[in-house]
Structure formats: structure tokens, C-alpha cells
Scaffold this motif. Structure first.
Motif, short mmCIF file in Angstrom:
data_model
loop_
_atom_site.label_atom_id
_atom_site.label_comp_id
_atom_site.label_asym_id
_atom_site.label_seq_id
_atom_site.Cartn_x
_atom_site.Cartn_y
_atom_site.Cartn_z
N SER A 32 -46.99 42.58 -5.39
CA SER A 32 -47.66 41.88 -4.30
C SER A 32 -48.60 42.86 -3.62
CB SER A 32 -46.64 41.36 -3.30
OG SER A 32 -45.75 40.47 -3.93
N TYR A 45 -52.19 39.22 2.81
CA TYR A 45 -51.10 39.43 1.86
C TYR A 45 -51.28 38.50 0.68
CZ TYR A 45 -46.43 39.31 -0.16
OH TYR A 45 -45.37 39.37 -1.02
N ARG A 47 -49.12 37.44 -2.76
CA ARG A 47 -47.94 37.61 -3.61
C ARG A 47 -48.39 37.70 -5.05
NH1 ARG A 47 -46.21 33.16 -6.29
NH2 ARG A 47 -47.25 31.21 -5.80
N ASN A 56 -54.83 40.97 -6.73
CA ASN A 56 -53.91 42.07 -6.49
C ASN A 56 -54.43 43.37 -7.11
OD1 ASN A 56 -52.54 39.85 -5.54
ND2 ASN A 56 -50.57 40.54 -6.25
#
Length: 138
Positions: A32, A45, A47, A56
């Protein structure tokens, strides 16, 4: 998911003990991700999921670059344990993200089904523990 970042090829890492040498560098992995501001406070954020892998990866490279440019090598290595961060960053930039494994958790009967997924090579079932399990009092 552990990443190959050039260890054993692109840079020397290891120590000798009693005449033998061994690789002593901890791996890094794709997980993450968080985008951070200049004070490393989280702004966003993401995941880890099939549809977020590229995001990511971008966050990871950006955060690696920020650490390389704004933090001392001694801080990165001694405090964060991020040895060879510049070399790893350069390797990923040149060769891309190469995942060599993953840790998956879940019910054993569901994990065993992964043996039938053709994209998964050499699946193994490791240790298992009871999760969120409390023995009954008698």
C-alpha cells in the motif's frame, strides 16, 4: 510483494563471519502506498490492489527519490534500515518493478486453491496460526 532491486548483481552487499560471506540486506517490497508532503505527513493513501499497482509504483519511486534528495544516507540506513536506497532506486528506474513473490493470508482451504492458478509459480503453504481465536473456557 518483495521486489528484486539489483541485489547480488548491481551492488555489493554482505558481511563476512568466520571466513564465510552472506547476503545481509533486507528486501523491500511494493505495498500500500502513501503520497506525502514535505513533512512526510500523508496526503493520500492507496491500498494495494490490481487496479492500483501503477499508482503505488509511482508513489514508491517518488517517496524513494524524496528520501534520497532530502535525507542523509546515515539517516536512511541507520534509522530507517534502507540500505543501498540510491542503487535500488536506480535499478527500479532502469529495469522496472520485478516482483519475485508475495505473502497471502487467508483460510487454508482457500489458499490451497491457489495451486490451480496458472500465473502462480511454485506456491507453498508456510506456517499457519489461529487468527482471532480464543480458546473456550471449560
Amino acid at each position: 510483494m518483495p521486489l528484486y532491486t539489483g541485489e547480488m548483481k548491481e551492488f555489493e552487499s554482505g558481511h563476512s563471519i568466520a571466513g564465510g560471506s552472506f547476503l545481509s540486506i533486507a528486501g523491500i517490497g511494493l505495498s500500500s502506498a502513501r503520497a506525502t508532503d514535505e513533512d512526510y505527513n500523508s496526503e493520500f493513501y492507496s491500498r494495494l490492489a490490481q487496479n492500483t499497482v501503477e499508482t503505488n509504483q509511482e508513489f514508491m519511486l517518488s517517496n524513494m527519490e524524496k528520501l534520497i534528495n532530502e535525507e542523509s544516507k546515515s539517516y536512511r540506513e541507520d534509522s530507517l534500515g534502507l540500505y543501498y536506497l540510491e542503487e535500488r532506486y536506480d535499478y527500479i528506474k532502469e529495469h522496472g518493478f520485478k516482483v519475485y513473490g508475495a505473502v497471502v493470508t487467508g483460510p487454508v482451504k482457500e489458499l490451497i486453491k491457489l495451486r490451480d492458478v496458472k500465473e502462480i509459480q511454485s506456491p507453498t503453504l508456510g506456517d499457519f496460526e489461529y487468527w482471532n481465536w480464543v480458546p473456550r473456557e471449560e
